[in-house]
Scaffold this motif. Structure first.
Motif, PDB file in Angstrom:
ATOM      1  N   ASN A  69      -4.382   2.793  11.966  1.00  0.00           N
ATOM      2  CA  ASN A  69      -4.003   2.985  10.575  1.00  0.00           C
ATOM      3  C   ASN A  69      -4.190   1.707   9.763  1.00  0.00           C
ATOM      4  O   ASN A  69      -4.127   1.753   8.529  1.00  0.00           O
ATOM      5  CB  ASN A  69      -2.549   3.453  10.481  1.00  0.00           C
ATOM      6  N   PHE A  70      -4.400   0.586  10.457  1.00  0.00           N
ATOM      7  CA  PHE A  70      -4.548  -0.694   9.761  1.00  0.00           C
ATOM      8  C   PHE A  70      -5.906  -1.351   9.985  1.00  0.00           C
ATOM      9  O   PHE A  70      -6.411  -2.041   9.108  1.00  0.00           O
ATOM     10  CB  PHE A  70      -3.458  -1.676  10.218  1.00  0.00           C
ATOM     11  N   ILE A  71      -6.458  -1.159  11.182  1.00  0.00           N
ATOM     12  CA  ILE A  71      -7.718  -1.835  11.486  1.00  0.00           C
ATOM     13  C   ILE A  71      -8.758  -0.805  11.932  1.00  0.00           C
ATOM     14  O   ILE A  71      -8.438   0.360  12.130  1.00  0.00           O
ATOM     15  CB  ILE A  71      -7.535  -2.916  12.579  1.00  0.00           C
ATOM     16  N   PHE A 100       1.474  10.904   1.344  1.00  0.00           N
ATOM     17  CA  PHE A 100       0.530  10.910   2.471  1.00  0.00           C
ATOM     18  C   PHE A 100       1.195  10.315   3.705  1.00  0.00           C
ATOM     19  O   PHE A 100       1.059  10.841   4.813  1.00  0.00           O
ATOM     20  CB  PHE A 100      -0.714  10.100   2.092  1.00  0.00           C
ATOM     21  N   PHE A 101       1.925   9.221   3.518  1.00  0.00           N
ATOM     22  CA  PHE A 101       2.639   8.547   4.611  1.00  0.00           C
ATOM     23  C   PHE A 101       3.668   9.496   5.247  1.00  0.00           C
ATOM     24  O   PHE A 101       3.732   9.622   6.469  1.00  0.00           O
ATOM     25  CB  PHE A 101       3.335   7.302   4.061  1.00  0.00           C
ATOM     26  N   VAL A 104      -1.446   8.378   8.719  1.00  0.00           N
ATOM     27  CA  VAL A 104      -0.302   7.793   8.012  1.00  0.00           C
ATOM     28  C   VAL A 104      -0.686   7.001   6.761  1.00  0.00           C
ATOM     29  O   VAL A 104      -0.084   7.177   5.702  1.00  0.00           O
ATOM     30  CB  VAL A 104       0.516   6.903   8.976  1.00  0.00           C
ATOM     31  N   LEU A 105      -1.669   6.133   6.875  1.00  0.00           N
ATOM     32  CA  LEU A 105      -2.026   5.262   5.740  1.00  0.00           C
ATOM     33  C   LEU A 105      -3.399   5.617   5.174  1.00  0.00           C
ATOM     34  O   LEU A 105      -4.296   6.028   5.914  1.00  0.00           O
ATOM     35  CB  LEU A 105      -2.013   3.797   6.170  1.00  0.00           C
ATOM     36  N   LEU A 106      -3.564   5.411   3.888  1.00  0.00           N
ATOM     37  CA  LEU A 106      -4.848   5.692   3.243  1.00  0.00           C
ATOM     38  C   LEU A 106      -5.965   4.829   3.810  1.00  0.00           C
ATOM     39  O   LEU A 106      -7.124   5.256   3.854  1.00  0.00           O
ATOM     40  CB  LEU A 106      -4.733   5.446   1.731  1.00  0.00           C
ATOM     41  N   ILE A 107      -5.626   3.620   4.248  1.00  0.00           N
ATOM     42  CA  ILE A 107      -6.661   2.711   4.761  1.00  0.00           C
ATOM     43  C   ILE A 107      -7.065   3.047   6.191  1.00  0.00           C
ATOM     44  O   ILE A 107      -7.986   2.457   6.732  1.00  0.00           O
ATOM     45  CB  ILE A 107      -6.191   1.240   4.710  1.00  0.00           C
ATOM     46  N   TRP A 145       0.821  -1.208   0.000  1.00  0.00           N
ATOM     47  CA  TRP A 145       0.000   0.000   0.000  1.00  0.00           C
ATOM     48  C   TRP A 145       0.859   1.264   0.000  1.00  0.00           C
ATOM     49  O   TRP A 145       0.601   2.199  -0.751  1.00  0.00           O
ATOM     50  CB  TRP A 145      -0.920   0.016   1.216  1.00  0.00           C
ATOM     51  N   VAL A 146       1.880   1.297   0.855  1.00  0.00           N
ATOM     52  CA  VAL A 146       2.701   2.505   0.976  1.00  0.00           C
ATOM     53  C   VAL A 146       3.441   2.801  -0.324  1.00  0.00           C
ATOM     54  O   VAL A 146       3.514   3.948  -0.767  1.00  0.00           O
ATOM     55  CB  VAL A 146       3.700   2.384   2.150  1.00  0.00           C
TER      56      VAL A 146
END
Length: 507
Positions: A410-412, A474-475, A452-455, A85-86
């Protein structure tokens, strides 16, 4: 061959001069960087997946949390997805599909469970929010609202950027931050079109859309209406402590954090993504002319406004009306989707224009989130993280909890990040004499701002659709602002929150 030459001349196709070379098809250079990061993600996944079993995590009370083979596989997949993703080695929606495929291929979870998450109600809520944005842009409401905003903030790009952040954060007090971002996004597209650079990536474009995503998160922590996380977190807090968090109590402690962060985000963007133009010359006159050309508000525009306000009102009343409490927010926002198509505000043409890459991105985020949660991997990571700080200074411990929630959210799902960290952190907090209120509010702050992450949050993914920035950019900016967030949270814990009456330490 003279005959061939004569034929070409007769057909009006004379031969090129002898000194001009006709170029063949250009050769596309091999993208070694892309291949390297694909292999890096795969290599890390396989290395962790086939490693020997990892040891148990043990909390301060001596309770052991074993990590199953599936849990270790979930962590491996978590890292693979992060790398892909990054560095955008594949379209972000395709990486999401890989998350489901790898779960089934390596028996981390069944295909049924892995892909069921792709149609989770949270994903459908994002779909509904995107459709709201489409309705605004199709009817022309976005241009009307953009011109009204520009008439207020003027021609300075710094003020336009601040106005965009304030509007986004303000809407996030009253509606889910996803819906706020989906509403503002087309308005910002209309504003950016007046910047005069077309679709070209610019600092102003990056600041406008990255800022929108960050401001949506900052505004959403201030009220219970901004997201599901506050209500869910308050329910967990009541279960653990026997005390409930009032509607205005949340706002009392979160207001200063949210709005100071909006100003800090604006200041950061003005330094690191300073707009190329200080002023958009002639904007005021241009906006007046464009507003006049729009004419009076149409029936379709009025219908969209009434429908959206009605849905927002229903979601707002969920906290007070028992009959609405059992309804998922996705059900309520999808009422607007049905209304727009029933009354032909939108057609199949708009349905085909939906950014499915973004919908898939969030589908994969839900899948990896549930994968970490259901396999016990997230809880194992939480216990290992928090026990490292069980003998630290109380402020370091509180900030370590906030940082863990920030990383995980940032992940869940942010609700899941709070759910796995609160039980352990409240146990450890007792040993350090820390009030449970501090743990709860600090966790809510960082759960709402995954920069940090789009997700990490739907507004991040919606902003990415502008094509003004890469996931790597974005990161990079989100990492620096996350450090700012943790630093400001530490200041608030030591100063503002005690001033407003919060008990920090147990006497």
């Amino acid at each position: 061959m003279p005959e061939e030459k004569d034929i070409k001349t007769k057909q009006g196709l004379p031969e090129p001069p002898a000194d001009i070379l006709v170029a063949g098809p250009s050769k596309v250079p091999f993208d070694w960087k892309r291949v390297m990061f694909i292999l890096l993600g795969l290599g890390l996944f396989l290395w962790i997946y086939f490693m020997p079993a990892w040891g148990d995590a043990v909390d301060p009370a001596g309770k052991a949390f074993p990590l199953s083979r599936e849990g270790k596989g979930a962590i491996a997949l978590f890292i693979l997805a992060g790398v892909w993703w990054v560095f955008e080695v594949l379209p972000i929606g395709v990486t999401s599909i890989a998350i489901g495929v790898f779960q089934a291929l390596f028996s981390i979870r069944s295909a049924k469970d892995a892909f069921k998450d792709f149609m989770d109600p949270s994903v459908m809520f994002i779909f509904g929010s995107v459709v709201v944005g489409l309705a605004f842009s199709t009817t022309g409401l976005t241009k009307r609202l953009a011109y009204k905003m520009l008439a207020i903030v003027g021609e300075k790009t710094s003020m336009i950027l601040l106005g965009a952040l304030v509007v986004t954060a303000g809407l996030s007090h009253l509606m889910a931050h996803t819906a706020a971002a989906a509403t503002v996004f087309p308005i910002l597209l209309a504003i950016y079109a007046l910047y005069g650079e077309g679709d070209k990536q610019t600092n102003f474009g990056k600041a406008l859309f990255i800022g929108m995503a960050y401001a949506a998160g900052a505004g959403s922590i201030i009220t219970f209406l901004g997201s599901a996380r506050a209500a869910a977190g308050a329910g967990m807090f009541a279960e653990f402590t026997g005390r409930s968090i009032g509607f205005f109590e949340l706002t009392k402690y979160m207001f200063i954090i949210g709005w100071v962060m909006v100003l800090l985000i604006w200041g950061y963007l003005m330094i690191f993504l300073k707009p190329e133009k200080k002023v958009i010359s002639g904007l005021k006159e241009k906006v007046k002319k464009l507003s006049k050309e729009l004419g009076p508000m149409t029936r379709n525009e009025k219908f969209v406004i009434i429908t959206v306000l009605g849905v927002v009102a229903l979601m707002s009343m969920q906290s007070f009306v028992p009959a609405l409490k059992t309804m998922d927010r996705a059900t309520l926002i999808l009422i607007s989707t049905l209304m727009f198509f029933i009354f032909k505000i939108l057609t199949v043409k708009e349905l085909e224009e939906i950014p499915w890459n973004i919908i898939l991105l969030f589908s994969g985020a839900m899948s990896i989130g549930f994968c970490l949660w259901k396999t016990g991997a997230a809880q194992w990571m939480a216990v290992n993280w928090l026990v490292m700080f069980q003998h630290a200074h109380w402020l370091v411990f509180v900030l370590s909890i906030a940082t863990f929630v920030l990383i995980m959210t940032n992940f869940i799902m942010n609700v899941a990040a709070i759910a796995i960290s609160l039980p352990v952190s409240l146990v450890v907090a007792q040993y350090l004499g820390v009030s449970p209120d501090v743990i709860f509010f600090a966790s809510l702050v960082t759960a709402g701002m995954p920069f940090v992450l789009l997700i990490g949050a739907a507004p991040n993914a919606i902003a990415y659709e502008s094509k003004q920035f890469t996931s790597g950019e974005f990161f990079k900016h989100g990492l620096l602002l996350s450090v700012v967030l943790i630093a400001f949270l530490g200041l608030a814990i030591k100063t503002f929150w005690p001033m407003f009456g919060m008990s920090i330490l147990i006497k």
